[in-house]
Write a protein that holds these residues in place. Structure first.
Motif: not given
Length: 191
Positions: A144, A147-148, A153, A158-160, A190-191
């Motif tokens: 995780s 991925w973040s 990215n 840091g967003t998806v 943002r996560i």
């Protein structure tokens, strides 16, 4: 483009965390198994010691009975006299009681040690399972984080991407509303 060095360090950190948790669990189980083996050996030793003490008590009782009969004979008592038989019988009974007591106490001690060994093994297995679950949790957490991360990215901070039909308020104050003629709005959250 993702920064390969950052991604490699994050992956290596996750792998190290997973490996160390698994190793810790395996070490705790091995320690518990070793402790259980020692307890079982102590139980066997306690039983053997109890048998030895019982055998020694039996030998001493036989010698004491023989001495009592010899003293009775030298004193003029008959071997079939009621008082002589009672004294020898009392000596024999006390000796047998002591003999069985040694065996009983040794068995009780050994059973306690065997129960402790069983508990130790179960505790080791539980710690190993907990360490494995912790390793899986670390693996998911590391994945995780990777991925973040901005390295995975680039340009998103840091967003998806998130598809939504609800209004989304972005950091710049712009608002993207629901589905348009080309489908649902795509924005970054943002996560």
């Amino acid at each position: 483009m993702a920064n390969p060095v950052t991604l490699a360090f994050m992956a290596a950190s996750t792998a190290f965390s997973v490996g160390s948790q698994i190793s810790k669990g395996n070490a705790e189980r091995a320690s518990a198994d070793s402790q259980a083996k020692q307890m079982e050996a102590n139980a066997a030793r306690a039983m053997q010691e109890g048998r030895s003490r019982a055998d020694e008590e039996k030998r001493q009782t036989a010698r004491l009975m023989s001495d009592a009969q010899a003293i009775q004979g030298a004193s003029g008592f008959s071997a079939s006299d009621a008082q002589a038989l009672k004294q020898v019988g009392d000596i024999s009974g006390a000796g047998k009681y002591n003999e069985l007591s040694y065996i009983y106490e040794a068995r009780q001690d050994a059973e306690g040690m065997i129960r402790g060994a069983k508990y130790s093994r179960e505790s080791g297995r539980a710690k190993q399972r907990a360490a494995r679950l912790g390793a899986v949790s670390s693996a998911f957490s590391g994945a995780s984080d990777i991925w973040s991360s901005p390295a995975f990215n680039p340009g998103t901070g840091g967003t998806v991407p998130v598809r939504t039909s609800q209004p989304v308020y972005t950091a710049g104050g712009a608002t993207a509303y629901g589905a348009g003629p080309r489908g649902p709005a795509i924005t970054r959250r943002r996560i």
